[in-house]
Design a protein around this motif. Structure first.
Motif, PDB file in Angstrom:
ATOM      1  N   VAL A  35       0.836  -1.208   0.000  1.00 47.32           N
ATOM      2  CA  VAL A  35       0.000   0.000   0.000  1.00 47.32           C
ATOM      3  C   VAL A  35       0.868   1.255   0.000  1.00 47.32           C
ATOM      4  O   VAL A  35       0.585   2.232  -0.713  1.00 47.32           O
ATOM      5  N   THR A  39       0.339   3.786  -3.407  1.00 44.10           N
ATOM      6  CA  THR A  39      -0.540   4.950  -3.199  1.00 44.10           C
ATOM      7  C   THR A  39       0.179   6.275  -3.469  1.00 44.10           C
ATOM      8  O   THR A  39      -0.278   7.319  -2.997  1.00 44.10           O
ATOM      9  N   LEU A  42      -2.151   8.407  -5.648  1.00 42.68           N
ATOM     10  CA  LEU A  42      -3.304   8.818  -4.837  1.00 42.68           C
ATOM     11  C   LEU A  42      -2.921   9.912  -3.847  1.00 42.68           C
ATOM     12  O   LEU A  42      -3.677  10.869  -3.630  1.00 42.68           O
ATOM     13  N   THR A  51       2.386  10.903   1.457  1.00 42.78           N
ATOM     14  CA  THR A  51       2.357   9.475   1.136  1.00 42.78           C
ATOM     15  C   THR A  51       2.238   8.590   2.379  1.00 42.78           C
ATOM     16  O   THR A  51       2.021   7.370   2.248  1.00 42.78           O
ATOM     17  N   PRO A  54      -1.975   7.221   3.713  1.00 47.45           N
ATOM     18  CA  PRO A  54      -2.582   5.905   3.447  1.00 47.45           C
ATOM     19  C   PRO A  54      -1.945   4.784   4.271  1.00 47.45           C
ATOM     20  O   PRO A  54      -2.639   3.840   4.687  1.00 47.45           O
ATOM     21  N   GLN A 275      -4.055   0.399  -5.471  1.00 48.26           N
ATOM     22  CA  GLN A 275      -3.954  -0.008  -4.065  1.00 48.26           C
ATOM     23  C   GLN A 275      -5.055  -0.962  -3.633  1.00 48.26           C
ATOM     24  O   GLN A 275      -4.996  -1.509  -2.533  1.00 48.26           O
ATOM     25  N   THR A 357      -6.324  -2.012   0.163  1.00 50.17           N
ATOM     26  CA  THR A 357      -6.852  -1.010   1.083  1.00 50.17           C
ATOM     27  C   THR A 357      -8.372  -1.183   1.213  1.00 50.17           C
ATOM     28  O   THR A 357      -9.043  -1.726   0.329  1.00 50.17           O
TER      29      THR A 357
END
Length: 560
Positions: A35, A39, A42, A51, A54, A275, A357
């Motif tokens: 993850v 991510t 994202l 970062t 998440p 993710q 996730t």
């Protein structure tokens, strides 16, 4: 304090299958690394380049999931039987609520589907995840209750269809892959639940025929194109090379056997939702098949094997079916995710269990693994010993309760005995009081009797006075008699003279008829009786009177 510590140890110490615990922790560690690596895009798009957010969110969800596992594993599996039907109805309610919210508010739809229910503080809930757990629990309960000596009753098909089909249809309308997953789990559980082969094959044939007719219908006609989910399925089946599948294949091809290294994935910038829906492709790209792809599949295979071992160890139908259903669900979901990433299955949105996730999925996976560990602990040697100790404690508590009730009964009997004595004592006191009241009454009778005697005595005195008067009259009569007697010689002389003169005449004594008037007198008092001489008093009253009122005996006109 010691009790609190023991209770904390009971809930915080992992129980059940240790190998399964190791596999769960291994998946969580793999998830944190994957993850954090997948991510990046994202984080820069929606999290201002942070970062770590998440990563911390996923770690927090894993901590919550572990807490849920530890709590659920401490529960006995018998509680899951009673929770099966409410969980199924809760899933149906959430699915219907999600559909209603999406119809009323089009902005609540995510990716043109009504898969989530947004809650202001908690975030969003995915009802289909609740439905997977609830339907598996309900099917295990129904199959367990319909077991016969050699097989399962055929009535189980009607009961499962009655509860299984409504939520399944709602799930299919928004998430076809989850509905297919539940159908496969139901088919496996019917086989494991010992349904007779004839109705089992008939059920499989009918389901396959309906699926075939549905696919042929949507692929060859446009009559169902007004349904959004039908259009999505049709597009995905017609599109042989979708963009997501191609990017996932590129990621797996770039990874090869050894991978490109942690954090060096390129396809994470091109794959949608790397993710969650395509995290397996990112793992293979960065760590390769030897370090990333194959070990992940082996972990899920080991989980399925341990679940089968736990199910074989069970001596009851419900825990065995529950563990089997949950294990098959987790394993099939992982296989579907891997097949979608490798292009074997059409594109769908199934996350990799405990790796992708998520919020609702991770927490409910914690509940599922907690149930599995609860069953594993119950039928292990430690669980059996704990159950024997629990039974011994229950028997001791029941024995203490019986002894307490017996003591209370004895105390109640003694209380009533004392109460009866307390009632008898006033009765005795009343009797004594009555006897005490009788003594004064008897004492009052004595003066009355004495008054009667006095009256009789007065009467006697009156009679005596009368007799005296009469006796006084008697001397007067005696004087008269004496005069008459003195007259008698004169008369005698007269008579003698007459006789001499006339001897034939009859001589009569004039006083021969004389009577004393007092000779018939009787004393009237000779018949007088003292009425009080017949009065008697009982010995008990005499003793009570002597004890309580000794002075009264001196006033009594008789000897008691």
């Amino acid at each position: 304090m010691e009790e609190i510590i023991n209770r904390a140890k009971y809930y915080l110490v992992p129980k059940g299958d240790k190998i399964l615990w190791v596999m769960i922790l291994a998946l969580m560690l793999i998830s944190l690394v994957a993850v954090f690596s997948s991510t990046g895009k994202l984080a820069y798009v929606s999290m201002e380049g942070d970062t770590t957010r998440p990563l911390f969110k996923q770690a927090g969800l894993f901590v919550a999931a572990l807490g849920v596992m530890l709590f659920v594993q401490s529960m006995h599996y018998k509680y899951f039987i009673s929770l099966a039907t409410p969980a199924c109805w809760l899933a149906l309610l959430l699915l219907a609520l999600a559909l209603v919210i999406s119809l009323l508010d089009n902005s609540a739809r995510v990716n043109d589907t009504a898969r989530w229910i947004k809650i202001p503080i908690l975030g969003s809930i995915q009802p289909s995840e609740v439905a997977k757990l609830g339907l598996v629990m309900y099917m295990a309960r129904v199959l367990a209750f319909e077991q016969l000596s050699d097989r399962c009753s055929n009535r189980v098909l009607f009961k499962i269809a009655l509860i299984f089909l409504p939520p399944w249809i709602l799930i299919f309308n928004e998430n076809a892959s989850t509905s297919v997953l539940l159908a496969l789990v139901c088919a496996v559980m019917l086989f494991v639940g010992r349904l007779h082969w004839k109705p089992l094959l008939l059920t499989y044939a009918v389901a396959a025929a309906l699926a075939t007719v549905f696919l042929v219908t949507i692929m060859n006609t446009d009559k169902l194109d007004h349904i959004a989910r039908v259009v999505t399925i049709k597009e995905r089946l017609n599109n042989k090379n979708p963009f997501q599948a191609n990017q996932a294949k590129i990621a797996i091809a770039r990874g090869g056997l050894h991978g490109v290294g942690p954090g060096r994935s390129v396809q994470r910038n091109f794959l949608p939702n790397p993710q969650s829906d395509y995290i397996y492709a990112i793992i293979v790209e960065e760590y390769g098949l030897l370090v990333g792809g194959i070990p992940v599949l082996l972990i899920y295979a080991i989980i399925l094997y341990r679940v089968g071992t736990i199910a074989r160890r069970c001596t009851r139908a419900f825990p065995a079916l529950l563990v089997t259903g949950l294990g098959i669900t987790i394993f099939l979901q992982a296989i579907i995710h891997v097949c979608v990433c490798t292009g074997v299955f059409p594109v769908t949105g199934q996350p990799l269990p405990l790796v992708s996730t998520g919020g609702t999925s991770i927490l409910l996976l914690g509940v599922a693994f907690g149930m599995i560990q609860s069953v594993a602990h119950t039928f292990s040697d430690a669980g059996q010993q704990e159950e024997r100790e629990r039974q011994a404690r229950r028997k001791a508590a029941r024995r203490r309760e019986i002894e307490r009730l017996e003591r209370e009964e004895d105390d109640e009997t003694l209380y009533f005995q004392r109460l009866s004595l307390n009632f008898e004592r006033p009765l005795q006191t009343l009797k004594c009081l009555v006897q005490s009241l009788k003594c004064p009454l008897q004492s009052l009778k004595c003066p009355l009797q004495s008054l009667k005697c006095l009256v009789q005595t007065l009467k006697c005195l009156v009679q005596i006075s009368r007799c005296l008067v009469r006796n006084l009259k008697c001397p007067l009569q005696s004087l008269k008699c004496l005069v008459q007697t003195l007259k008698c010689p004169l008369q005698t002389l007269k008579c003698l003279v007459q006789t001499l003169k006339c001897p034939c005449t009859k001589f009569e004594m004039p006083f021969t008829k004389f009577e004393m008037p007092c000779t018939n007198f009787e004393m009237p008092c000779t018949k007088c009786e003292m009425p009080c001489t017949k009065f008697e008093i009982s010995p008990r009253v005499a003793r009570l009177a002597a004890r309580e009122w000794p002075w009264r005996l001196t006033l009594l006109p008789f000897n008691a």
